[in-house]
Write a protein that holds these residues in place. Structure first.
Motif, PDB file in Angstrom:
ATOM      1  N   LEU A 141      -2.512   2.162  12.357  1.00 42.94           N
ATOM      2  CA  LEU A 141      -1.044   2.149  12.322  1.00 42.94           C
ATOM      3  C   LEU A 141      -0.519   1.993  10.897  1.00 42.94           C
ATOM      4  CD1 LEU A 141      -0.170   0.039  15.487  1.00 42.94           C
ATOM      5  CD2 LEU A 141       0.256   2.474  15.103  1.00 42.94           C
ATOM      6  N   LYS A 142      -1.175   1.174  10.089  1.00 40.73           N
ATOM      7  CA  LYS A 142      -0.754   1.025   8.698  1.00 40.73           C
ATOM      8  C   LYS A 142      -0.975   2.325   7.929  1.00 40.73           C
ATOM      9  CE  LYS A 142      -3.037  -2.659   7.519  1.00 40.73           C
ATOM     10  NZ  LYS A 142      -3.536  -3.841   6.816  1.00 40.73           N
ATOM     11  N   ILE A 143      -2.068   3.016   8.217  1.00 43.19           N
ATOM     12  CA  ILE A 143      -2.322   4.309   7.561  1.00 43.19           C
ATOM     13  C   ILE A 143      -1.264   5.318   7.986  1.00 43.19           C
ATOM     14  CG2 ILE A 143      -3.906   6.267   7.477  1.00 43.19           C
ATOM     15  CD1 ILE A 143      -6.203   4.225   7.564  1.00 43.19           C
ATOM     16  N   TYR A 144      -0.906   5.324   9.268  1.00 37.18           N
ATOM     17  CA  TYR A 144       0.122   6.251   9.744  1.00 37.18           C
ATOM     18  C   TYR A 144       1.476   5.952   9.103  1.00 37.18           C
ATOM     19  CZ  TYR A 144       2.964   9.102  12.805  1.00 37.18           C
ATOM     20  OH  TYR A 144       3.853  10.029  13.277  1.00 37.18           O
ATOM     21  N   LYS A 145       1.790   4.683   8.957  1.00 42.29           N
ATOM     22  CA  LYS A 145       3.035   4.293   8.292  1.00 42.29           C
ATOM     23  C   LYS A 145       3.024   4.777   6.839  1.00 42.29           C
ATOM     24  CE  LYS A 145       5.570   0.123   7.043  1.00 42.29           C
ATOM     25  NZ  LYS A 145       5.540  -1.338   7.069  1.00 42.29           N
ATOM     26  N   TRP A 146       1.893   4.635   6.167  1.00 42.04           N
ATOM     27  CA  TRP A 146       1.752   5.113   4.799  1.00 42.04           C
ATOM     28  C   TRP A 146       1.911   6.636   4.748  1.00 42.04           C
ATOM     29  CZ3 TRP A 146       2.245   3.729   0.071  1.00 42.04           C
ATOM     30  CH2 TRP A 146       1.629   4.419  -0.955  1.00 42.04           C
ATOM     31  N   HIS A 147       1.341   7.320   5.750  1.00 42.42           N
ATOM     32  CA  HIS A 147       1.454   8.775   5.816  1.00 42.42           C
ATOM     33  C   HIS A 147       2.918   9.203   5.970  1.00 42.42           C
ATOM     34  CE1 HIS A 147       0.581  12.922   6.763  1.00 42.42           C
ATOM     35  NE2 HIS A 147       1.211  12.798   7.929  1.00 42.42           N
ATOM     36  N   LEU A 148       3.666   8.504   6.817  1.00 47.33           N
ATOM     37  CA  LEU A 148       5.085   8.838   6.989  1.00 47.33           C
ATOM     38  C   LEU A 148       5.864   8.632   5.701  1.00 47.33           C
ATOM     39  CD1 LEU A 148       5.844   7.355  10.527  1.00 47.33           C
ATOM     40  CD2 LEU A 148       5.501   9.756   9.895  1.00 47.33           C
ATOM     41  N   LEU A 149       5.527   7.582   4.976  1.00 45.71           N
ATOM     42  CA  LEU A 149       6.194   7.322   3.693  1.00 45.71           C
ATOM     43  C   LEU A 149       5.884   8.425   2.691  1.00 45.71           C
ATOM     44  CD1 LEU A 149       7.862   5.331   1.952  1.00 45.71           C
ATOM     45  CD2 LEU A 149       5.687   4.314   1.290  1.00 45.71           C
ATOM     46  N   LEU A 150       4.613   8.799   2.595  1.00 44.62           N
ATOM     47  CA  LEU A 150       4.245   9.876   1.669  1.00 44.62           C
ATOM     48  C   LEU A 150       4.838  11.208   2.095  1.00 44.62           C
ATOM     49  CD1 LEU A 150       0.483   9.170   0.891  1.00 44.62           C
ATOM     50  CD2 LEU A 150       2.468   8.712  -0.545  1.00 44.62           C
ATOM     51  N   LYS A 151       4.894  11.438   3.402  1.00 45.12           N
ATOM     52  CA  LYS A 151       5.433  12.694   3.930  1.00 45.12           C
ATOM     53  C   LYS A 151       6.916  12.847   3.581  1.00 45.12           C
ATOM     54  CE  LYS A 151       4.150  15.913   6.992  1.00 45.12           C
ATOM     55  NZ  LYS A 151       3.297  16.994   6.596  1.00 45.12           N
ATOM     56  N   SER A 152       7.621  11.719   3.484  1.00 45.31           N
ATOM     57  CA  SER A 152       9.037  11.792   3.129  1.00 45.31           C
ATOM     58  C   SER A 152       9.234  12.183   1.661  1.00 45.31           C
ATOM     59  CB  SER A 152       9.725  10.455   3.413  1.00 45.31           C
ATOM     60  OG  SER A 152       9.290   9.475   2.496  1.00 45.31           O
ATOM     61  N   LEU A 153       8.205  11.979   0.843  1.00 46.44           N
ATOM     62  CA  LEU A 153       8.304  12.324  -0.571  1.00 46.44           C
ATOM     63  C   LEU A 153       7.812  13.734  -0.867  1.00 46.44           C
ATOM     64  CD1 LEU A 153       7.038   8.974  -2.119  1.00 46.44           C
ATOM     65  CD2 LEU A 153       9.398   9.768  -1.897  1.00 46.44           C
ATOM     66  N   GLU A 154       6.691  14.120  -0.243  1.00 47.29           N
ATOM     67  CA  GLU A 154       6.133  15.459  -0.443  1.00 47.29           C
ATOM     68  C   GLU A 154       5.236  15.817   0.734  1.00 47.29           C
ATOM     69  OE1 GLU A 154       2.298  15.104  -3.157  1.00 47.29           O
ATOM     70  OE2 GLU A 154       4.042  14.210  -4.160  1.00 47.29           O
ATOM     71  N   ASP A 155       4.847  17.089   0.797  1.00 46.07           N
ATOM     72  CA  ASP A 155       4.006  17.544   1.899  1.00 46.07           C
ATOM     73  C   ASP A 155       2.559  17.112   1.638  1.00 46.07           C
ATOM     74  OD1 ASP A 155       3.412  18.774   4.277  1.00 46.07           O
ATOM     75  OD2 ASP A 155       2.982  20.702   3.322  1.00 46.07           O
ATOM     76  N   VAL A 156       2.083  16.174   2.451  1.00 46.20           N
ATOM     77  CA  VAL A 156       0.744  15.598   2.268  1.00 46.20           C
ATOM     78  C   VAL A 156       0.013  15.655   3.598  1.00 46.20           C
ATOM     79  CG1 VAL A 156      -0.513  13.499   1.653  1.00 46.20           C
ATOM     80  CG2 VAL A 156       1.612  14.031   0.495  1.00 46.20           C
ATOM     81  N   SER A 157      -1.278  15.980   3.544  1.00 45.51           N
ATOM     82  CA  SER A 157      -2.073  15.982   4.774  1.00 45.51           C
ATOM     83  C   SER A 157      -2.427  14.545   5.155  1.00 45.51           C
ATOM     84  CB  SER A 157      -3.347  16.802   4.577  1.00 45.51           C
ATOM     85  OG  SER A 157      -4.207  16.164   3.661  1.00 45.51           O
ATOM     86  N   PHE A 158      -2.759  14.370   6.434  1.00 42.80           N
ATOM     87  CA  PHE A 158      -3.099  13.025   6.911  1.00 42.80           C
ATOM     88  C   PHE A 158      -4.373  12.508   6.244  1.00 42.80           C
ATOM     89  CE2 PHE A 158      -4.797   9.943   9.992  1.00 42.80           C
ATOM     90  CZ  PHE A 158      -3.699   9.092  10.064  1.00 42.80           C
ATOM     91  N   SER A 159      -5.329  13.395   6.001  1.00 43.76           N
ATOM     92  CA  SER A 159      -6.582  12.957   5.364  1.00 43.76           C
ATOM     93  C   SER A 159      -6.332  12.468   3.938  1.00 43.76           C
ATOM     94  CB  SER A 159      -7.621  14.074   5.378  1.00 43.76           C
ATOM     95  OG  SER A 159      -7.201  15.156   4.583  1.00 43.76           O
ATOM     96  N   LYS A 160      -5.409  13.105   3.224  1.00 42.25           N
ATOM     97  CA  LYS A 160      -5.059  12.624   1.872  1.00 42.25           C
ATOM     98  C   LYS A 160      -4.362  11.276   1.958  1.00 42.25           C
ATOM     99  CE  LYS A 160      -5.451  16.434  -0.987  1.00 42.25           C
ATOM    100  NZ  LYS A 160      -6.378  16.340  -2.046  1.00 42.25           N
ATOM    101  N   VAL A 195      -4.934   9.023   4.282  1.00 48.38           N
ATOM    102  CA  VAL A 195      -6.004   8.057   4.564  1.00 48.38           C
ATOM    103  C   VAL A 195      -6.738   7.708   3.273  1.00 48.38           C
ATOM    104  CG1 VAL A 195      -8.210   7.716   5.743  1.00 48.38           C
ATOM    105  CG2 VAL A 195      -6.307   8.766   6.957  1.00 48.38           C
ATOM    106  N   ASP A 196      -7.085   8.737   2.501  1.00 48.09           N
ATOM    107  CA  ASP A 196      -7.787   8.504   1.239  1.00 48.09           C
ATOM    108  C   ASP A 196      -6.968   7.616   0.303  1.00 48.09           C
ATOM    109  OD1 ASP A 196      -9.879  10.053   2.062  1.00 48.09           O
ATOM    110  OD2 ASP A 196      -9.295  11.825   0.904  1.00 48.09           O
ATOM    111  N   SER A 197      -5.702   7.948   0.135  1.00 47.34           N
ATOM    112  CA  SER A 197      -4.885   7.179  -0.811  1.00 47.34           C
ATOM    113  C   SER A 197      -4.665   5.747  -0.320  1.00 47.34           C
ATOM    114  CB  SER A 197      -3.546   7.868  -1.061  1.00 47.34           C
ATOM    115  OG  SER A 197      -2.739   7.853   0.093  1.00 47.34           O
ATOM    116  N   TYR A 198      -4.529   5.555   0.985  1.00 51.16           N
ATOM    117  CA  TYR A 198      -4.357   4.203   1.523  1.00 51.16           C
ATOM    118  C   TYR A 198      -5.606   3.362   1.276  1.00 51.16           C
ATOM    119  CZ  TYR A 198      -3.735   0.328   4.707  1.00 51.16           C
ATOM    120  OH  TYR A 198      -3.646  -0.940   5.233  1.00 51.16           O
ATOM    121  N   LEU A 199      -6.772   3.915   1.623  1.00 51.58           N
ATOM    122  CA  LEU A 199      -8.018   3.158   1.472  1.00 51.58           C
ATOM    123  C   LEU A 199      -8.346   2.898   0.000  1.00 51.58           C
ATOM    124  CD1 LEU A 199     -10.199   4.771   4.266  1.00 51.58           C
ATOM    125  CD2 LEU A 199      -8.985   2.586   4.322  1.00 51.58           C
ATOM    126  N   ILE A 200      -8.092   3.876  -0.863  1.00 55.94           N
ATOM    127  CA  ILE A 200      -8.307   3.668  -2.294  1.00 55.94           C
ATOM    128  C   ILE A 200      -7.355   2.605  -2.813  1.00 55.94           C
ATOM    129  CG2 ILE A 200      -8.052   4.751  -4.566  1.00 55.94           C
ATOM    130  CD1 ILE A 200      -9.129   7.338  -3.251  1.00 55.94           C
TER     131      ILE A 200
END
Length: 97
Positions: free
Chosen positions: A59-78, A80-85
């Protein structure tokens, strides 16, 4: 170079303290009683805890994905990578301070 030496000293102190704590624990608790206790543990109780922590992280990764998606077009795997890094770097930075 100086900062690296300071981090090395801090990590060695942490390692020494950890070793000291384990030494005290193992001196006070006999090994046969420790193995007896571990054999009596019902590991089935750890399964819900593991699943809940996994769901919480997803859920935290999905929340991070939604935040990144609002800024630019990002895949879910990217995402996940950016969250874990980011979590790894945050952990590393908090342990050196």
């Amino acid at each position: 170079m100086r900062r690296g030496m300071r981090n090395l000293i801090i990590n060695l102190i942490k390692l020494g303290l950890t070793f000291l704590v384990f030494l005290v624990i193992f001196k006070r608790v006999s090994f046969p009683s420790l193995t007896e206790i571990l054999q009596g543990v019902k590991f089935i109780y750890f399964i819900p805890t593991f699943l809940l922590s996994l769901a919480f992280t997803i859920l935290k990764i999905y929340k991070w994905h939604l935040l990144l998606k609002s800024l630019e077009d990002v895949s879910f795997s990217k995402s996940v990578d950016s969250y874990l890094i980011g979590m790894t770097l945050l952990k590393k930075l908090s342990s050196t301070c």
